[in-house]
Design a protein around this motif. Structure first.
Motif, mmCIF file in Angstrom:
data_model
loop_
_atom_site.group_PDB
_atom_site.id
_atom_site.type_symbol
_atom_site.label_atom_id
_atom_site.label_comp_id
_atom_site.label_asym_id
_atom_site.label_seq_id
_atom_site.Cartn_x
_atom_site.Cartn_y
_atom_site.Cartn_z
ATOM 1 N N UNK A 139 0.804 -1.224 0.000
ATOM 2 C CA UNK A 139 0.000 0.000 0.000
ATOM 3 C C UNK A 139 0.836 1.273 0.000
ATOM 4 N N UNK A 140 2.159 1.139 0.027
ATOM 5 C CA UNK A 140 3.019 2.321 -0.020
ATOM 6 C C UNK A 140 2.806 3.088 -1.319
ATOM 7 N N UNK A 141 2.686 4.387 -1.213
ATOM 8 C CA UNK A 141 2.504 5.218 -2.390
ATOM 9 C C UNK A 141 1.074 5.334 -2.864
ATOM 10 N N UNK A 142 0.125 4.805 -2.108
ATOM 11 C CA UNK A 142 -1.296 4.926 -2.432
ATOM 12 C C UNK A 142 -2.099 4.791 -1.138
ATOM 13 N N UNK A 143 -3.382 5.024 -1.244
ATOM 14 C CA UNK A 143 -4.278 4.908 -0.084
ATOM 15 C C UNK A 143 -3.866 5.812 1.076
ATOM 16 N N UNK A 144 -3.166 6.892 0.773
ATOM 17 C CA UNK A 144 -2.771 7.825 1.814
ATOM 18 C C UNK A 144 -1.579 7.384 2.643
ATOM 19 N N UNK A 145 -0.852 6.357 2.183
ATOM 20 C CA UNK A 145 0.281 5.805 2.948
ATOM 21 C C UNK A 145 1.589 6.213 2.270
ATOM 22 N N UNK A 146 2.494 6.826 3.021
ATOM 23 C CA UNK A 146 3.712 7.370 2.424
ATOM 24 C C UNK A 146 4.879 7.264 3.389
ATOM 25 N N UNK A 147 6.067 7.656 2.923
ATOM 26 C CA UNK A 147 7.253 7.709 3.765
ATOM 27 C C UNK A 147 8.325 8.552 3.104
ATOM 28 N N UNK A 148 8.913 9.471 3.878
ATOM 29 C CA UNK A 148 10.024 10.269 3.368
ATOM 30 C C UNK A 148 11.330 9.484 3.352
ATOM 31 N N UNK A 149 11.301 8.241 3.768
ATOM 32 C CA UNK A 149 12.506 7.417 3.767
ATOM 33 C C UNK A 149 12.769 6.761 2.405
ATOM 34 N N UNK A 150 11.967 7.106 1.403
ATOM 35 C CA UNK A 150 12.193 6.574 0.065
ATOM 36 C C UNK A 150 12.090 7.696 -0.957
ATOM 37 N N UNK A 242 3.795 0.715 15.255
ATOM 38 C CA UNK A 242 3.015 0.294 14.085
ATOM 39 C C UNK A 242 3.397 -1.127 13.681
ATOM 40 N N UNK A 243 2.385 -2.009 13.550
ATOM 41 C CA UNK A 243 2.665 -3.403 13.204
ATOM 42 C C UNK A 243 1.905 -3.884 11.974
ATOM 43 N N UNK A 244 0.862 -3.144 11.551
ATOM 44 C CA UNK A 244 0.056 -3.604 10.423
ATOM 45 C C UNK A 244 -0.651 -2.413 9.786
ATOM 46 N N UNK A 245 -0.792 -2.459 8.464
ATOM 47 C CA UNK A 245 -1.511 -1.415 7.740
ATOM 48 C C UNK A 245 -2.515 -2.059 6.788
ATOM 49 N N UNK A 246 -3.746 -1.627 6.886
ATOM 50 C CA UNK A 246 -4.793 -2.001 5.925
ATOM 51 C C UNK A 246 -5.057 -0.760 5.092
ATOM 52 N N UNK A 247 -4.349 -0.662 3.958
ATOM 53 C CA UNK A 247 -4.428 0.550 3.156
ATOM 54 C C UNK A 247 -5.793 0.783 2.541
ATOM 55 N N UNK A 248 -6.420 -0.275 2.047
ATOM 56 C CA UNK A 248 -7.722 -0.126 1.383
ATOM 57 C C UNK A 248 -8.755 0.457 2.342
ATOM 58 N N UNK A 268 -6.429 2.134 14.339
ATOM 59 C CA UNK A 268 -6.649 3.570 14.224
ATOM 60 C C UNK A 268 -6.911 3.929 12.763
ATOM 61 N N UNK A 269 -8.038 4.568 12.477
ATOM 62 C CA UNK A 269 -8.302 5.021 11.107
ATOM 63 C C UNK A 269 -7.418 6.213 10.765
ATOM 64 N N UNK A 270 -7.163 6.411 9.480
ATOM 65 C CA UNK A 270 -6.341 7.545 9.062
ATOM 66 C C UNK A 270 -6.778 8.035 7.691
ATOM 67 N N UNK A 271 -6.465 9.282 7.433
ATOM 68 C CA UNK A 271 -6.581 9.852 6.091
ATOM 69 C C UNK A 271 -5.210 9.992 5.449
ATOM 70 N N UNK A 272 -4.190 10.151 6.307
ATOM 71 C CA UNK A 272 -2.801 10.179 5.856
ATOM 72 C C UNK A 272 -1.972 9.428 6.883
ATOM 73 N N UNK A 273 -1.073 8.576 6.401
ATOM 74 C CA UNK A 273 -0.189 7.813 7.282
ATOM 75 C C UNK A 273 1.246 7.950 6.779
ATOM 76 N N UNK A 274 2.099 8.594 7.591
ATOM 77 C CA UNK A 274 3.519 8.684 7.262
ATOM 78 C C UNK A 274 4.262 7.654 8.105
ATOM 79 N N UNK A 275 4.897 6.695 7.425
ATOM 80 C CA UNK A 275 5.527 5.563 8.100
ATOM 81 C C UNK A 275 7.045 5.707 8.074
ATOM 82 N N UNK A 276 7.648 5.523 9.237
ATOM 83 C CA UNK A 276 9.091 5.318 9.319
ATOM 84 C C UNK A 276 9.312 3.828 9.545
ATOM 85 N N UNK A 277 9.965 3.145 8.612
ATOM 86 C CA UNK A 277 10.062 1.678 8.709
ATOM 87 C C UNK A 277 11.074 1.234 9.763
ATOM 88 N N UNK A 278 10.917 0.024 10.299
ATOM 89 C CA UNK A 278 11.980 -0.564 11.134
ATOM 90 C C UNK A 278 13.271 -0.662 10.326
#
Length: 426
Positions: A139-150, A242-248, A268-278
């Motif tokens: 789901x990275x790059x869609x569904x409001x899920x992103x990261x500045x680490x890429x 953070x352990x799981x993301x349901x992007x859809x 937790x519901x979200x409209x935008x999720x910025x993830x820093x990966x392990x």
């Protein structure tokens, strides 16, 4: 092409085709540490035969990706061809390292070659373990899920920030260590600053989920950061991983630990999720005889020499030194490794020590930065005679203008401005 012309083309960033498989110094990794230490060594000893093992054909200036995600930098300016940054006089072995035989002074490559060395420098960086968060990669790059680490996702962060007018924005920070420990909250502050300027912040619920128990590891910088947390009305959630993301369905799942150590999984519901990966050491390091018990390349934290293999040094994100994993730390470590490696080569005592210096320019708003500089034990090590806990426009100029220029034109060229370390104690 004749053999002689092919040999001439090995230098200045051309992949090695048929090299002699032995080097005075072999460098594992063509990132900031690998290119920087190679350039510095060649400045000191131009005759050294140095090989750089690096499979990728692009080199990135990663510290600017936070600015890209905040709409303050052009992502295309953060990447160059690897061939452009390989120092003149070095050999590029465009292949991945897969294993080490330090007893025989050999490194195995993915293409089957075994490369010999007199001295080895290990600096392949760390690995972003996206797969450790269930459902994240798809789901990275869609569904409001992103990261500045890429590289490819930082522009998506800015797109989400611009388009979000109301709703819930979640920002995450995994367990330490991670590279640039301030980056997760820098992304949050720049986002909040934009929403505040646009008049949308009151309609956006912002939450920072931190796997640890503190906002920042150096206590002196927590009070000024807390002022911005309050300014942006950010809800801080400590011990929340953070352990799981349901992007859809735009739902993130966190394991939250209470004061008794009990863990509860919360959706937790979200409209935008910025993830820093392990983050962890690369597998070929973790499995190797060079690794410590945590999987990092083991070093003496002051000399950056391997304690069991004296002809091996390590620096950058992969080494076991307990410093902040930042490009600023690498800048100081380069001098330590360059001088100590040459001393070891010549049978001299190692002359230079590393004080744990790291720097984290905390972009608390567009136009202001808290320039956090510190060493081992959280000791403050400011470069300039100013209160380092105060947000400043000048620090923003340093972060957004000077440091990117210096990286390409100084750092990677072996220029060591303000990079000296303390002499080794007797």
């Amino acid at each position: 092409m004749s053999e002689s012309s092919q040999q001439a083309g090995m230098r200045r960033g051309t992949p090695v085709r048929k090299p002699d498989n032995f080097f005075d110094v072999l460098v594992i990794g063509g990132g900031s540490a690998g290119i920087g230490i190679t350039a510095s060594l060649l400045h000191r000893r131009p005759a050294l035969r140095i090989g750089i093992v690096e499979p990728n054909d692009k080199h990135y200036y990663q510290p600017a990706w936070t600015l890209v995600g905040g709409g303050a930098y052009d992502v295309t300016k953060t990447v160059r061809a690897m061939s452009e940054v390989i120092p003149k006089g070095a050999y590029w072995l465009q292949a991945a390292a897969t294993g080490f035989d330090p007893a025989s002074n050999l490194v195995q490559l993915a293409d089957g070659r075994a490369i010999g060395y007199e001295q080895l420098i290990v600096c392949p960086g760390l690995r972003l373990a996206w797969e450790q968060i269930e459902g994240l990669e798809e789901t990275l790059g869609k569904n409001g899920v992103t990261s500045n680490y890429r590289f490819d996702l930082a522009p998506y962060t800015w797109s989400l920030v611009q388009n979000l007018k109301r709703g819930k924005a979640l920002f995450t920070q995994p367990p330490m260590p991670i590279k640039c420990a301030g980056a997760p909250q820098k992304a949050m502050y720049l986002s909040c600053d934009h929403w505040l300027r646009k008049g949308n912040l009151d309609d956006i619920e912002v939450e920072f989920n931190v796997a640890g128990a503190v906002l920042f590891g150096v206590a002196a910088f927590v009070p000024p950061l807390m002022k911005y947390v309050k300014r942006y009305n950010i809800n801080l959630m400590f011990n929340s991983n953070l352990v799981k993301v349901d992007g859809i369905n735009r739902t993130a799942y966190f394991d939250i630990r209470d004061e008794k150590g009990n863990v509860e999984r919360v959706a937790k519901p979200f409209d935008m999720l910025h993830v820093t990966p392990p983050q962890m050491a690369p597998d070929f390091i973790r499995r190797s005889p060079l690794a410590d018990s945590a999987g990092w390349c083991e070093v003496n934290q002051e000399t950056l020499q391997h304690p069991r293999y004296p002809n091996i040094f390590s620096l950058g994100d992969v080494c076991s030194s307990p410093n902040s994993k930042t490009a600023a730390a690498v800048r100081k470590q380069i001098v330590v490794v360059a001088e100590n490696l040459l001393a070891a080569k010549e049978g001299r005592e190692l002359p230079t020590r590393y004080d744990g210096y790291g720097s984290c320019p905390l972009t608390v708003e567009k136009g202001k930065v808290i320039l956090a500089e510190f060493g081992f034990g959280g000791k403050l090590l400011p470069t300039f005679p100013l209160d380092p806990t105060v947000p400043r426009f000048l620090a923003w100029v340093l972060k957004a203008k000077f440091l990117p220029w210096f990286y390409w034109n100084g750092f990677l060229k072996g220029r060591e401005w303000l990079a000296r370390s303390r002499p080794q104690r007797d």
